[in-house]
Write a protein that holds these residues in place. Structure first.
Motif, PDB file in Angstrom:
ATOM      1  N   UNK A 406       0.346  -1.388  -0.089  1.00  0.00           N
ATOM      2  CA  UNK A 406       0.194  -0.239   0.094  1.00  0.00           C
ATOM      3  C   UNK A 406       0.722   0.961  -0.245  1.00  0.00           C
ATOM      4  N   UNK A 407       2.241   1.540  -1.006  1.00  0.00           N
ATOM      5  CA  UNK A 407       2.829   2.220  -1.065  1.00  0.00           C
ATOM      6  C   UNK A 407       2.127   3.456  -1.859  1.00  0.00           C
ATOM      7  N   UNK A 408       2.600   4.628  -1.614  1.00  0.00           N
ATOM      8  CA  UNK A 408       2.082   5.737  -2.909  1.00  0.00           C
ATOM      9  C   UNK A 408       1.649   5.614  -4.245  1.00  0.00           C
ATOM     10  N   UNK A 412      -1.771   4.716  -6.879  1.00  0.00           N
ATOM     11  CA  UNK A 412      -1.834   4.835  -8.187  1.00  0.00           C
ATOM     12  C   UNK A 412      -2.872   5.812  -8.425  1.00  0.00           C
ATOM     13  N   UNK A 413      -2.367   7.110  -8.014  1.00  0.00           N
ATOM     14  CA  UNK A 413      -3.478   7.694  -7.818  1.00  0.00           C
ATOM     15  C   UNK A 413      -2.804   9.363  -9.263  1.00  0.00           C
ATOM     16  N   UNK A 414      -1.991   8.863  -9.113  1.00  0.00           N
ATOM     17  CA  UNK A 414      -1.404   9.013 -11.096  1.00  0.00           C
ATOM     18  C   UNK A 414      -1.935   8.259 -11.557  1.00  0.00           C
ATOM     19  N   UNK A 415      -1.787   7.519 -11.709  1.00  0.00           N
ATOM     20  CA  UNK A 415      -2.002   6.166 -12.852  1.00  0.00           C
ATOM     21  C   UNK A 415      -3.413   6.758 -12.823  1.00  0.00           C
ATOM     22  N   UNK A 416      -3.964   6.817 -11.713  1.00  0.00           N
ATOM     23  CA  UNK A 416      -5.967   6.340 -11.422  1.00  0.00           C
ATOM     24  C   UNK A 416      -6.732   8.127 -12.284  1.00  0.00           C
TER      25      UNK A 416
ATOM     26  N   UNK B  49      -9.424  10.231  -3.768  1.00  0.00           N
ATOM     27  CA  UNK B  49      -9.917  10.459  -5.448  1.00  0.00           C
ATOM     28  C   UNK B  49     -11.752  10.642  -6.050  1.00  0.00           C
ATOM     29  N   UNK B  50     -12.478  10.895  -4.993  1.00  0.00           N
ATOM     30  CA  UNK B  50     -13.516  11.543  -5.292  1.00  0.00           C
ATOM     31  C   UNK B  50     -13.287  13.056  -5.091  1.00  0.00           C
ATOM     32  N   UNK B 266      -2.063  -2.821  -9.622  1.00  0.00           N
ATOM     33  CA  UNK B 266      -1.150  -2.645  -8.066  1.00  0.00           C
ATOM     34  C   UNK B 266      -2.744  -3.140  -7.409  1.00  0.00           C
ATOM     35  N   UNK B 267      -2.829  -4.182  -6.237  1.00  0.00           N
ATOM     36  CA  UNK B 267      -4.151  -4.634  -6.309  1.00  0.00           C
ATOM     37  C   UNK B 267      -4.746  -3.149  -5.357  1.00  0.00           C
ATOM     38  N   UNK B 268      -3.387  -2.395  -4.530  1.00  0.00           N
ATOM     39  CA  UNK B 268      -3.972  -1.304  -3.727  1.00  0.00           C
ATOM     40  C   UNK B 268      -4.928  -0.067  -4.408  1.00  0.00           C
TER      41      UNK B 268
END
Lengths: 505, 505
Positions: A406-408, A412-416, B49-50, B266-268
């Motif tokens: 669960x590292x930053x 994967x916020x950037x990928x999302x 994200x939201x 990644x799962x996370x």
């Protein structure tokens, strides 16, 4: 996730996908099916059984050992008082290493890891091509080659099936010879009588360049001791136990407590009896040699009440396995469980019974998984295809034990953000950097769409498993053995064969 | 262990062994694959994200609802600040009842129990006799009859497959009609567009003798809402969500976050995205009707990175399911998971993938198990034999959830003394009093010895499953329906068919 082994063999053929050899840490808390009070109640019942009813011990030497340590012996029954049991549990090692001739294949027994073994002991061999039959030495060697090639199997389980083309008195010598020569992993010895047991110890010592006495400092072998439930220890098993413990080799004391047959129909009763029998054996190992490595074996299952035949991988089996793990932890002894099924084919039943057994064992905190791969027909048969099915199940459990990152970067916020609403993640940098090792790569599972699967022949898992073991067998390379060791082993086997081998028990 | 249902049907034939209808309490703590810190990190990522990226919401009415509640709407993107999300999570019920027309078949969602459903939504039907094909209404009715007969299935899952012999605009009316008439269990509605959704609500109300408004006081239906991952909610799903929530019917908000395709590899990352999408849907239900019953749907799996096709029942799926359970508990919303496989036949792979999925779901604390029985081909096909395989797996899990009794009688010291060393427990009083209900009695498993099994035809699990569903179908008895209700349903369906049914979405 461990790096995958190279994907091409020497002859250039694509290798089957496998993570490298290694024990994976279970990062999750074992499932507890009993409350602390319930564990204490079953433990106390086991202690009461040993103090009040006792074990029938058919071997005079074993009875003498118990008596000299303070046990109460009347005729052939040995009663152990609670203090004596507690005292001998104190010397059991919580963790130990088993040594392979390739040190990279040493394994740890104890802690949060488990040793996965191949099936040991069946009478028959089976594959899709020829069905069930008496096995030959040549076939047994092929089975062992597969055990060597399959990285997920840590330990050879004591000979996959009887090589019926070899004479019974000396067969064990050829099996040991094959275990040492064809594999460089740890392996299990036979414990039926002193002679067979000592041959295993002698040959393991030669393989590791030491003596039987020296082997005690570097334990290599595991031997399984089954009590004759209920509450009985026979002569060959007692001899095997004593010989192994004398030489500091590991024992898995495993009562065969089938609820409804050799044990009470209630799980609590079967577990109480298992506990008593296991403790009796564990105590004997510590009487023989304090500190000798030993495991608490849980094998409680139930019978089919219609026919009386044993059932395996049942819900009762799973509960008993996880409860046994709790009992073993309660007494501070490493825990042995098994991967078992009563199925007659490598079909859905074989898969779901084995999968149930695996969840029972591995989430029950097992340190040694006996019959981890290959067992069929309630243990009467070693199957080539079941070996592959089980290897897949074990690889899946190992992947399940790979913790979520669960590292930053993994979050994967950037990928999302990059993909955006309604977008996709195929081919993005985040995916490309990780996709090769992100997920379990199956050995057996087929994820083709149904039309593609049909086009490619509509091959079910049982049939695919046949192709997989043949492909793996072609990858096998015999591990080099020091010529001096090889010569010493040859000489030992020849000498023992000339002397007539071991008596039949 | 619940009493088994009577063993003979009206015509005197032996019935298949089945425990009675009922939800079993899971007495064990769910497996936690994430630490508390990891749960918090994924939750925070979802919240971020939201707040920062938002969801694309294609339905104007849904956007207006979000905006009026305080959401930030820019073009078709809705951003939700953390306070607004938290506020709406407060009104989600932790536990609710779903009402069947037979009150003995009401089910609880929440707590330590789970609702097991049959497969819903596949395009195709399959059995051993005829392979995969387009289904007919008559076959769909047979499938529903089996769902009624199988006590372990608590809820019909929304129509097992498309009856392709019926016109598309009115097909849903015939499906609802069959769900109400052929079963007296709870059932799932269709949520693709407002018209289909309202037809389900109207007909459920008629079946329970109430009105669509009255149904809110006695929720009966579950509807599944899939977001179009990543981060998108389409018009038909938004319409279905709004209609169901308005009428207080339960929704399972289920993002389809396939790691490596519609979600990060990644799962996370996939879980963070799932969390964001699920929360967006859950918040919308509470905006529409505070207190509306809703579930957090976890469906994260991974793709086969060779082909891009979805994989199910993988180790990653299990971890994601158990992690999703933790995330759902973190936000205080009941949890929906599934029994899934990508296998192409009812073979070992189908069994081990489904078994893995079940351990993920049930030991992940699921309250609703979607596709609990029958799903094959990654959800494209409803299989008659897979229905039986899964029923067996579910019955095994229920038996696993039956706690070990450690009362003095169960500890059985007297029975152990009576059997004595080397004795046995067959036929003893302790055994005879208990053997009939001591163990799980299998529907599908065969425990014959190998020679006996061969003698009886050597029939594998896939083939046995075919015989089992045919035997069960012959046990089916249509549950009586109040003639006035039947007439009202007929009238509703006729009227709606005359009006042309529902538009295609």
């Amino acid at each position: 996730m461990t790096a995958r082994t190279r994907r091409r063999s020497r002859n250039g053929a694509a290798r089957m996908p496998q993570p490298g050899f290694g024990q994976r840490r279970r990062p999750y808390v074992p499932v507890e099916v009993l409350s602390a009070d319930q564990v204490a109640a079953i433990h106390q019942a086991g202690i009461d059984i040993l103090a009040r009813f006792g074990m029938r011990v058919l071997d005079g030497a074993a009875r003498a050992l118990y008596r000299d340590a303070g046990g109460e012996v009347a005729d052939d029954v040995v009663r152990l008082d609670p203090g004596l049991v507690a005292e001998h549990l104190c010397t059991v090692p919580k963790r130990f290493t088993l040594h392979a001739r390739n040190p990279a294949h040493d394994v740890t027994v104890g802690g949060d890891v488990c040793v996965y073994t191949s099936v040991g002991g069946p009478a028959y061999v089976m594959d899709n091509d020829r069905g069930r039959r008496d096995g030959t030495f040549a076939e047994m060697c092929d089975y062992m080659r597969l055990v060597q090639v399959l990285n997920v199997i840590h330990q050879e389980g004591g000979g996959p099936f009887e090589p019926m083309d070899l004479p019974a008195h000396t067969r064990h010598l050829d099996i040991y010879h094959a275990q040492i020569g064809l594999l460089d992993k740890t392996w299990q010895g036979q414990t039926l009588g002193r002679a067979r047991t000592m041959d295993g110890i002698e040959m393991a010592a030669i393989a590791l360049g030491t003596t039987p006495e020296g082997l005690a400092e570097r334990p290599a072998l595991v031997g399984v001791i089954n009590t004759n439930s209920p509450l009985q220890l026979d002569v060959p098993m007692a001899e095997g136990l004593i010989a192994m413990a004398e030489h500091g080799q590991a024992l898995a004391i495993t009562p065969f407590t089938l609820a409804g047959a050799m044990a009470p129909v209630t799980l609590a009763g079967a577990l109480a009896q298992q506990h008593a029998e296991a403790l009796a054996g564990i105590v004997l190992t510590q009487i023989v040699r304090p500190g000798a490595p030993v495991l608490y074996g849980g094998f409680t299952s139930n019978v089919d009440m219609r026919s009386g035949s044993p059932a395996f991988g049942t819900p009762e089996y799973v509960k008993a396995a996880q409860a046994s793990g709790q009992l073993a932890r309660h007494v501070g002894v490493p825990f042995r469980s098994s991967n078992v099924t009563a199925a007659n084919e490598v079909d859905a039943q074989a898969a779901y019974e084995s999968q149930m057994a695996l969840w029972g064992a591995l989430m029950g905190g097992a340190h040694l998984l006996e019959h981890g791969a290959g067992w069929l027909h309630g243990g009467l048969t070693a199957s080539f295809e079941k070996l592959i099915l089980d290897a897949e199940l074990l690889m899946m459990m190992d992947a399940y034990f790979s913790p979520i990152d669960t590292s930053p970067e993994a979050l994967a916020l950037d990928a999302i953000r990059e993909a955006g609403p309604g977008g996709h993640f195929f081919g993005t940098a985040h995916t490309m950097e990780r996709y090769e090792t992100a997920f379990h790569a199956p050995l057996l599972s087929n994820w083709d769409s149904y039309p593609t699967w049909l086009e490619r022949g509509g091959i079910d898992a049982r049939t695919r498993a046949n192709a997989v073991w043949k492909a793996l067998l072609s990858e096998y390379e015999e591990p080099a053995l020091d010529p001096a060791v090889a010569e010493a082993l040859d000489a030992y086997v020849s000498r023992r064969k000339e002397a007539g081998g071991a008596p039949m028990n």
